[in-house]
Design an enzyme around this catalytic site. Structure first.
Site, PDB file in Angstrom:
ATOM      1  N   LEU A 158      44.081  16.307   5.146  1.00  0.00           N
ATOM      2  CA  LEU A 158      45.544  16.466   5.117  1.00  0.00           C
ATOM      3  C   LEU A 158      45.997  17.808   5.685  1.00  0.00           C
ATOM      4  O   LEU A 158      47.183  17.992   5.947  1.00  0.00           O
ATOM      5  CB  LEU A 158      46.084  16.306   3.691  1.00  0.00           C
ATOM      6  N   THR A 182      44.735  21.333  -5.224  1.00  0.00           N
ATOM      7  CA  THR A 182      44.999  21.399  -6.671  1.00  0.00           C
ATOM      8  C   THR A 182      44.510  22.687  -7.330  1.00  0.00           C
ATOM      9  O   THR A 182      44.585  22.804  -8.560  1.00  0.00           O
ATOM     10  CB  THR A 182      44.340  20.190  -7.389  1.00  0.00           C
ATOM     11  N   TYR A 222      51.631  11.490  -5.880  1.00  0.00           N
ATOM     12  CA  TYR A 222      51.596  12.088  -7.224  1.00  0.00           C
ATOM     13  C   TYR A 222      52.062  13.532  -7.151  1.00  0.00           C
ATOM     14  O   TYR A 222      51.658  14.284  -6.257  1.00  0.00           O
ATOM     15  CB  TYR A 222      50.176  11.991  -7.804  1.00  0.00           C
ATOM     16  N   TYR A 277      51.651  26.708  -6.121  1.00  0.00           N
ATOM     17  CA  TYR A 277      51.263  25.293  -6.188  1.00  0.00           C
ATOM     18  C   TYR A 277      52.497  24.421  -6.475  1.00  0.00           C
ATOM     19  O   TYR A 277      52.741  23.422  -5.792  1.00  0.00           O
ATOM     20  CB  TYR A 277      50.195  25.112  -7.274  1.00  0.00           C
TER      21      TYR A 277
END
Ligand SMILES: NC(=O)c1ccc[n+]([C@@H]2O[C@H](COP(=O)([O-])OP(=O)(O)OC[C@H]3O[C@@H](n4cnc5c(N)ncnc54)[C@H](OP(=O)(O)O)[C@@H]3O)[C@@H](O)[C@H]2O)c1
Length: 293
Positions: A39, A64, A101, A127
């Site tokens: 990505l 993440t 998500y 984040y």
């Protein structure tokens, strides 16, 4: 669900693994990890979307590493902010539904009640800012999409709080765990099963939008740790440690985290009739799965 090609991205992550299980038997599932669809490389997304030509894209891939994102904001933004927008434009072009998500970290934690979907966002860390950008890019693309905001995700695999506690619990006699941040620990398997039942109910008729999706109930990190040691089988040679609550000021992290991460799941229940199990039950299920491994 009639056989439609389902593309799962982030196949080796906690959620990606559970999505593959939940969508097993659907017929035509293509599950790709970072090496097949990176990505951070927007060309790679265009290539995969054209070649796979899915009817449904389940995007479980994300940057993440919450603390590391503070020093790598550009990479985190490319993966969490820009890539979902490119995926959404491509999904719209080929008429696919994009399921994505997002996170409780889009909120600043200041509310005294569970957060609802249209509460004001105000991420406290990089984040959270990158995940929020991803939400916005998906909405702007104009295709069909579902964004499920979730929290405190764990599973039998990967880096997560449950596995960290079980490891530390074998090594130490005492643990000090933050007790002034609250949220809903949520299993990747519960998220995956809920996603499957929503997709099964009808892909063409989904109301695009953001939905909160967490296990029900709430606790603090300290409460979660205590429950883990109450429910998990202790090691042969020692008992589990005692767990003492501490304020987050005594456990500084690079990224600031919200005090209240609890999300209201009322919209999800109202629109799709779906609710996830209580977090304690989901914890039992995960511990059983780990014991059986
Ligand atoms: N974990 C949580 O507590 C939590 C809380 C709220 C929301 N969420 C959201 O829930 C979703 C699933 O998270 P998770 O817990 O399953 O995360 P995870 O276990 O960290 O999995 C994320 C996956 O994304 C992959 N990935 C990272 N960078 C990538 C890139 N450039 N291209 C392709 N793949 C890449 C990772 O691959 P590598 O293994 O190669 O790095 C990993 O397999 C994410 O959208 C996350 O933001 C998670």
């Amino acid at each position: 669900m009639t056989a439609k090609r389902v593309l799962i991205l982030g196949a080796q992550g906690q959620l990606g693994i559970e999505l593959q299980k939940a969508f097993d038997g659907v017929g035509d599932v293509v599950a790709l990890g970072r090496q097949s669809c990176d990505l951070a490389n927007l060309e790679s997304i265009l290539k995969v979307m054209t070649e796979v030509n899915p009817a449904i894209v389940l995007n479980a891939a994300a940057y993440t590493a919450v603390d590391r994102a503070e020093s790598e904001p550009e990479l985190a933004m490319r993966v969490n902010g820009e890539a979902p927008g490119v995926l959404a434009v491509e999904a719209s072009r080929i008429g696919a539904l994009l399921v994505h998500y997002s996170t409780d970290y889009v909120f600043d934690g200041s509310k005294k009640a569970p957060w609802v979907e249209d509460d004001p966002v105000n991420p406290l860390n990089e984040y959270g800012r990158t995940k929020l950008a991803g939400e916005q890019k998906i909405a702007e693309a104009g295709g069909r999409y579902l964004i499920f905001r979730t929290s405190w995700v764990y599973s039998p695999h990967g880096n997560n709080f449950l596995r960290t506690m079980l490891r530390l619990g074998r090594e130490r006699e005492q643990l000090r765990v933050v007790n002034n941040q609250i949220g809903a620990p949520t299993t990747a398997s519960a998220l995956a099963r809920a996603t499957r039942s929503i997709v099964d109910a009808g892909v063409q008729s989904v109301d695009s939008g953001i939905y909160h999706m967490t296990c029900s109930g709430q606790t603090s990190w300290c409460g979660f740790a205590q429950e883990i040691f109450r429910r998990a089988r202790a090691p042969h040679n020692k008992s589990w440690p005692t767990v003492t609550g501490i304020p987050d000021a005594e456990y500084p992290t690079l990224a600031k985290r919200p005090k209240n991460s609890v999300l209201s799941n009322a919209k999800l229940k109202g629109r799709f009739g779906v609710s996830l199990p209580r977090w304690e039950d989901a914890l039992d299920e995960t511990l059983e799965a780990m014991a059986a491994d």
